[in-house]
Design a protein around this motif. Sequence first.
Motif, mmCIF file in Angstrom:
data_model
loop_
_atom_site.group_PDB
_atom_site.id
_atom_site.type_symbol
_atom_site.label_atom_id
_atom_site.label_comp_id
_atom_site.label_asym_id
_atom_site.label_seq_id
_atom_site.Cartn_x
_atom_site.Cartn_y
_atom_site.Cartn_z
ATOM 1 N N SER A 50 41.066 32.045 38.074
ATOM 2 C CA SER A 50 40.913 31.050 39.127
ATOM 3 C C SER A 50 39.439 30.802 39.456
ATOM 4 O O SER A 50 39.015 29.657 39.655
ATOM 5 C CB SER A 50 41.663 31.487 40.385
ATOM 6 O OG SER A 50 43.059 31.558 40.145
ATOM 7 N N ILE A 51 38.652 31.875 39.529
ATOM 8 C CA ILE A 51 37.220 31.720 39.811
ATOM 9 C C ILE A 51 36.541 30.936 38.696
ATOM 10 O O ILE A 51 35.730 30.022 38.951
ATOM 11 C CB ILE A 51 36.548 33.092 39.991
ATOM 12 C CG1 ILE A 51 37.103 33.806 41.229
ATOM 13 C CG2 ILE A 51 35.031 32.942 40.119
ATOM 14 C CD1 ILE A 51 36.700 35.263 41.317
ATOM 15 N N ARG A 52 36.867 31.253 37.471
ATOM 16 C CA ARG A 52 36.217 30.563 36.346
ATOM 17 C C ARG A 52 36.551 29.077 36.322
ATOM 18 O O ARG A 52 35.706 28.252 35.938
ATOM 19 C CB ARG A 52 36.621 31.230 35.032
ATOM 20 C CG ARG A 52 35.932 32.574 34.815
ATOM 21 C CD ARG A 52 36.401 33.250 33.562
ATOM 22 N NE ARG A 52 35.647 34.478 33.307
ATOM 23 C CZ ARG A 52 36.024 35.432 32.487
ATOM 24 N NH1 ARG A 52 37.178 35.320 31.821
ATOM 25 N NH2 ARG A 52 35.284 36.506 32.310
ATOM 26 N N ARG A 53 37.748 28.728 36.752
ATOM 27 C CA ARG A 53 38.103 27.313 36.786
ATOM 28 C C ARG A 53 37.353 26.571 37.889
ATOM 29 O O ARG A 53 36.842 25.464 37.662
ATOM 30 C CB ARG A 53 39.615 27.148 36.995
ATOM 31 C CG ARG A 53 40.457 27.413 35.763
ATOM 32 C CD ARG A 53 41.872 26.889 35.934
ATOM 33 N NE ARG A 53 42.548 27.489 37.087
ATOM 34 C CZ ARG A 53 43.263 28.599 37.029
ATOM 35 N NH1 ARG A 53 43.390 29.252 35.876
ATOM 36 N NH2 ARG A 53 43.865 29.077 38.106
ATOM 37 N N LYS A 54 37.282 27.157 39.088
ATOM 38 C CA LYS A 54 36.710 26.438 40.225
ATOM 39 C C LYS A 54 35.213 26.646 40.371
ATOM 40 O O LYS A 54 34.498 25.756 40.870
ATOM 41 C CB LYS A 54 37.412 26.845 41.515
ATOM 42 C CG LYS A 54 36.976 26.007 42.697
ATOM 43 C CD LYS A 54 37.974 26.004 43.819
ATOM 44 C CE LYS A 54 37.565 25.027 44.920
ATOM 45 N NZ LYS A 54 38.536 25.032 46.035
ATOM 46 N N ILE A 88 30.629 37.084 37.862
ATOM 47 C CA ILE A 88 31.775 37.893 38.287
ATOM 48 C C ILE A 88 31.550 39.340 37.863
ATOM 49 O O ILE A 88 31.195 39.611 36.716
ATOM 50 C CB ILE A 88 33.093 37.383 37.656
ATOM 51 C CG1 ILE A 88 33.354 35.922 38.048
ATOM 52 C CG2 ILE A 88 34.269 38.267 38.069
ATOM 53 C CD1 ILE A 88 34.534 35.301 37.318
ATOM 54 N N LEU A 89 31.749 40.259 38.793
ATOM 55 C CA LEU A 89 31.796 41.695 38.507
ATOM 56 C C LEU A 89 33.153 42.194 38.954
ATOM 57 O O LEU A 89 33.508 42.072 40.136
ATOM 58 C CB LEU A 89 30.689 42.437 39.254
ATOM 59 C CG LEU A 89 30.740 43.970 39.196
ATOM 60 C CD1 LEU A 89 30.557 44.478 37.770
ATOM 61 C CD2 LEU A 89 29.697 44.586 40.131
ATOM 62 N N SER A 90 33.929 42.749 38.031
ATOM 63 C CA SER A 90 35.264 43.229 38.367
ATOM 64 C C SER A 90 35.498 44.594 37.744
ATOM 65 O O SER A 90 34.947 44.911 36.676
ATOM 66 C CB SER A 90 36.320 42.238 37.867
ATOM 67 O OG SER A 90 37.596 42.571 38.363
#
Length: 265
Positions: A61-65, A71-73
Amino acid sequence: MQDLRPHLDGILLDAMSLARQAGAVHMRYFRGNELDITAKLNDADIVTAADKAAERLIIDSIRRKYPDHSILSEESGETVQAPGFRWVIDPLDGTTNFSQGLPIFSVSIGVEYEGRPVVGVVYDAYLDEMFHAVEGAGAFLNGNPIHCAEKSSLDHAVVSTGFPVDKGETPDNNLDNVSRIMPRVRGLRRLGSAAMDMCYVAAGFLDGYWELNLHRWDVSAAMLIVNEAGGSCTEFRTDRNISLVAASPAIHDMLLPLISTRPAQ
């Protein structure tokens, strides 16, 4: 300094929506038979299918918007994009609790700008409790303002802690701190989710918390929530990843001198 507020309001709403969606993933797996538990560093450090599914949902979702945000996960590591915003994600904080069927776990989503936390969301799906904060705007639980407790006596305080995943491999495992602090407080708890420990400090449910060897994804969102609730956070070690105390100001200043800043011998 750039005025971030027009950006942060939208980011907060998206982070809260993603936290709820991840929480729904948690609840689909919780106390089920499809956890697919595997070990990472050792048998105390595990990951489940719920961690992976929740993380995939959030990151996609983050990559789309926000394709230009880094991003660090916990499970996927870091993807660096343009300087500026970075999302810091623990898709399931409290995996051991979760894998045992114990209802203390959360999703933690922090957003940093140039290295400082500016949005923090922690969601406990089991209790349907959403903690959030935006830099400079206070801290909230389910939309209601929260503040740290105002106790000024350590012997009236209830505090929590945790133990590093290498606790069986090194004497530097927090037991020395426990032995000093436990006799001095009203109660000592070990909840098993660093993000929840810290949010409970922010809400006044706990008076303080400390732990060794945490990571950025454990604390990015919750540190902002504690600070915005009037609490204090201090990193007391530089050699064990992120090792910190989070507490109401008076209790923070009483706890910190009792906590070792050196490796246990």
